[in-house]
Design an enzyme around this catalytic site. Structure first.
Site, mmCIF file in Angstrom:
data_model
loop_
_atom_site.group_PDB
_atom_site.id
_atom_site.type_symbol
_atom_site.label_atom_id
_atom_site.label_comp_id
_atom_site.label_asym_id
_atom_site.label_seq_id
_atom_site.Cartn_x
_atom_site.Cartn_y
_atom_site.Cartn_z
ATOM 1 N N SER A 1 0.986 -1.235 -0.056
ATOM 2 C CA SER A 1 -0.109 0.164 0.102
ATOM 3 C C SER A 1 0.824 1.230 -0.239
ATOM 4 C CB SER A 1 -0.732 -0.105 1.278
ATOM 5 O OG SER A 1 -1.497 1.277 1.453
ATOM 6 N N TYR B 1 -0.866 -0.745 10.893
ATOM 7 C CA TYR B 1 -1.049 -1.125 9.416
ATOM 8 C C TYR B 1 -0.243 -0.495 8.371
ATOM 9 C CZ TYR B 1 -3.350 -1.273 4.671
ATOM 10 O OH TYR B 1 -3.633 -1.679 3.574
HETATM 11 N N1 LIG Z 1 -8.823 -0.704 0.040
HETATM 12 C C1 LIG Z 1 -7.857 0.139 0.304
HETATM 13 O O1 LIG Z 1 -8.032 1.378 0.281
HETATM 14 C C2 LIG Z 1 -6.358 -0.435 0.088
HETATM 15 C C3 LIG Z 1 -5.305 0.496 0.007
HETATM 16 C C4 LIG Z 1 -4.109 0.060 -0.174
HETATM 17 C C5 LIG Z 1 -3.773 -1.381 -0.016
HETATM 18 N N2 LIG Z 1 -4.814 -2.194 0.265
HETATM 19 C C6 LIG Z 1 -4.706 -3.770 0.527
HETATM 20 O O2 LIG Z 1 -5.529 -4.645 -0.348
HETATM 21 C C7 LIG Z 1 -5.545 -5.867 0.015
HETATM 22 C C8 LIG Z 1 -6.848 -6.124 -0.063
HETATM 23 O O3 LIG Z 1 -7.707 -5.420 0.423
HETATM 24 P P1 LIG Z 1 -9.314 -5.046 0.145
HETATM 25 O O4 LIG Z 1 -9.128 -3.397 -0.086
HETATM 26 O O5 LIG Z 1 -9.507 -5.638 -1.227
HETATM 27 O O6 LIG Z 1 -10.016 -5.038 1.264
HETATM 28 P P2 LIG Z 1 -11.263 -6.290 1.653
HETATM 29 O O7 LIG Z 1 -12.497 -5.947 0.652
HETATM 30 O O8 LIG Z 1 -11.501 -6.138 2.973
HETATM 31 O O9 LIG Z 1 -10.641 -7.432 1.211
HETATM 32 C C9 LIG Z 1 -9.557 -8.334 2.136
HETATM 33 C C10 LIG Z 1 -9.601 -9.819 1.712
HETATM 34 O O10 LIG Z 1 -8.598 -10.336 2.707
HETATM 35 C C11 LIG Z 1 -9.178 -11.387 3.456
HETATM 36 N N3 LIG Z 1 -8.624 -11.703 4.697
HETATM 37 C C12 LIG Z 1 -8.410 -10.698 5.699
HETATM 38 N N4 LIG Z 1 -7.935 -11.191 6.683
HETATM 39 C C13 LIG Z 1 -7.792 -12.454 6.267
HETATM 40 C C14 LIG Z 1 -7.156 -13.625 6.959
HETATM 41 N N5 LIG Z 1 -6.883 -13.495 8.405
HETATM 42 N N6 LIG Z 1 -7.069 -14.860 6.468
HETATM 43 C C15 LIG Z 1 -7.639 -15.082 5.071
HETATM 44 N N7 LIG Z 1 -8.151 -14.047 4.548
HETATM 45 C C16 LIG Z 1 -8.028 -12.531 5.106
HETATM 46 C C17 LIG Z 1 -10.486 -11.106 3.227
HETATM 47 O O11 LIG Z 1 -11.387 -12.128 3.483
HETATM 48 P P3 LIG Z 1 -12.438 -12.361 4.853
HETATM 49 O O12 LIG Z 1 -13.420 -11.487 4.893
HETATM 50 O O13 LIG Z 1 -12.782 -13.873 4.638
HETATM 51 O O14 LIG Z 1 -11.537 -12.246 6.146
HETATM 52 C C18 LIG Z 1 -10.992 -10.407 2.138
HETATM 53 O O15 LIG Z 1 -11.071 -11.359 1.095
HETATM 54 C C19 LIG Z 1 -5.294 -5.655 1.457
HETATM 55 O O16 LIG Z 1 -3.977 -6.398 1.644
HETATM 56 C C20 LIG Z 1 -4.992 -4.329 1.974
HETATM 57 O O17 LIG Z 1 -4.080 -4.094 2.997
HETATM 58 C C21 LIG Z 1 -6.172 -2.018 0.501
#
Ligand SMILES: NC(=O)c1ccc[n+]([C@@H]2O[C@H](COP(=O)([O-])OP(=O)(O)OC[C@H]3O[C@@H](n4cnc5c(N)ncnc54)[C@H](OP(=O)(O)O)[C@@H]3O)[C@@H](O)[C@H]2O)c1
Length: 261
Positions: free
Chosen positions: A139, A152
């Protein structure tokens, strides 16, 4: 007939991970997808189109047992992994001392330890075969001392540092490491991090499909890193020449809950 290539995608139930899994399927990869909740089954059903074979597993990747369960599942598929997308991650808003340690630990165990362990297991197999592509989702938070999301941001700083080092170590082995760094993206992330009452939670966000495409293209090109979106590219540049204390102060305005502003 050669079997189709295989991609393993973590955190594929929603958001950026789901979009990355979709792109893999569109490009002819079969899938092993993982997440922690039963919603992973719905994601698998919607990815299972045409010839795409999808195996889903519900595993808590914050634990060694969960990572090993995913690895065993991949072994049962009995095909080499061509792509690993280590995307599973979560945030945690609020002031550090007001957070419960269990939540803090979960952020570290999911974003850092689980990611590193899975990369170690599958990375070794890729190196032994002399081929493979790994995308690790970091990120732009990793460039910014993140007041009111301190753990984070620290975790994502680790991920950037780790990915870059690994990309260098693996030069000449046939295995590439790409770090995708999105900015704020329209997913479940901010709700799960309890950050809806923050400027970050309310801000206009990127489309997860576009973020995923940036990451996937960079992965296929074997690039070491990709910041998604021109505004985030600019922010990344500025962050490299701005004192950390000023970045932390600015992040307070972005990530602090309304009542703490
Ligand atoms: N959205 C943003 O603004 C943003 C910005 C920069 C980086 N990111 C990064 O992008 C990545 C994806 O996030 P997202 O934004 O797409 O959020 P999201 O919609 O909340 O998706 C997160 C995914 O990770 C899974 N997950 C979380 N904890 C887990 C665990 N302990 N074991 C297995 N699966 C787990 C969740 O599944 P469950 O629901 O089953 O737990 C879900 O499938 C993350 O690494 C996040 O840090 C996001």
């Amino acid at each position: 007939m050669n079997p189709r290539p295989l991609a393993v995608v973590t955190g594929a139930s929603t958001g950026i991970g789901f979009e990355l899994a979709k792109l893999c399927a569109e490009r002819g990869y079969d899938l092993v997808i993982a997440a922690d909740e039963p919603e992973i089954e719905q994601a698998a059903n919607s990815l299972r189109k045409g010839e795409t074979r999808v195996v889903e597993i519900e595993a808590d990747l914050a634990t060694a047992a969960g990572v090993e369960a995913l690895y065993d599942c991949v072994k049962r598929v009995a095909r080499p992994v061509d792509i690993l997308i280590a995307n599973a991650g979560r945030g945690l808003g609020g002031a550090f001392l007001d957070q419960e340690f269990e939540g803090i630990r979960r952020v570290l165990d999911t974003n850092v330890t689980g990611t590193v362990y899975l990369t170690h297991l599958i990375g070794r197999d890729m190196r032994a075969r002399g081929t493979g592509k790994i995308l690790i989702v970091g990120s732009i938070a990793g460039f910014i001392s993140g007041s009111f999301q301190a753990v984070y941001h620290g975790a994502k700083a680790f991920i950037y540092n780790f990915s870059t080092a690994l990309a260098d170590e693996l030069k000449g082995t046939g295995v590439t490491i790409t770090c995708l760094m999105p900015g704020a993206t329209e997913t479940e992330f901010f709700r799960r991090a309890n950050m809806l009452d923050t400027e970050a939670g309310r801000s206009k966000k990127a489309d997860p499909a576009e973020v995923a495409r940036d990451g996937f293209d960079a992965l296929m090109e074997g690039r070491q890193e990709i910041v998604s979106g021109w505004q985030n590219k600019l922010l990344a540049l500025v962050s490299h020449v701005t004192p950390a204390s000023i970045l932390a102060w600015r992040n307070r305005q972005f990530s602090a809950p309304d009542k703490r502003m």
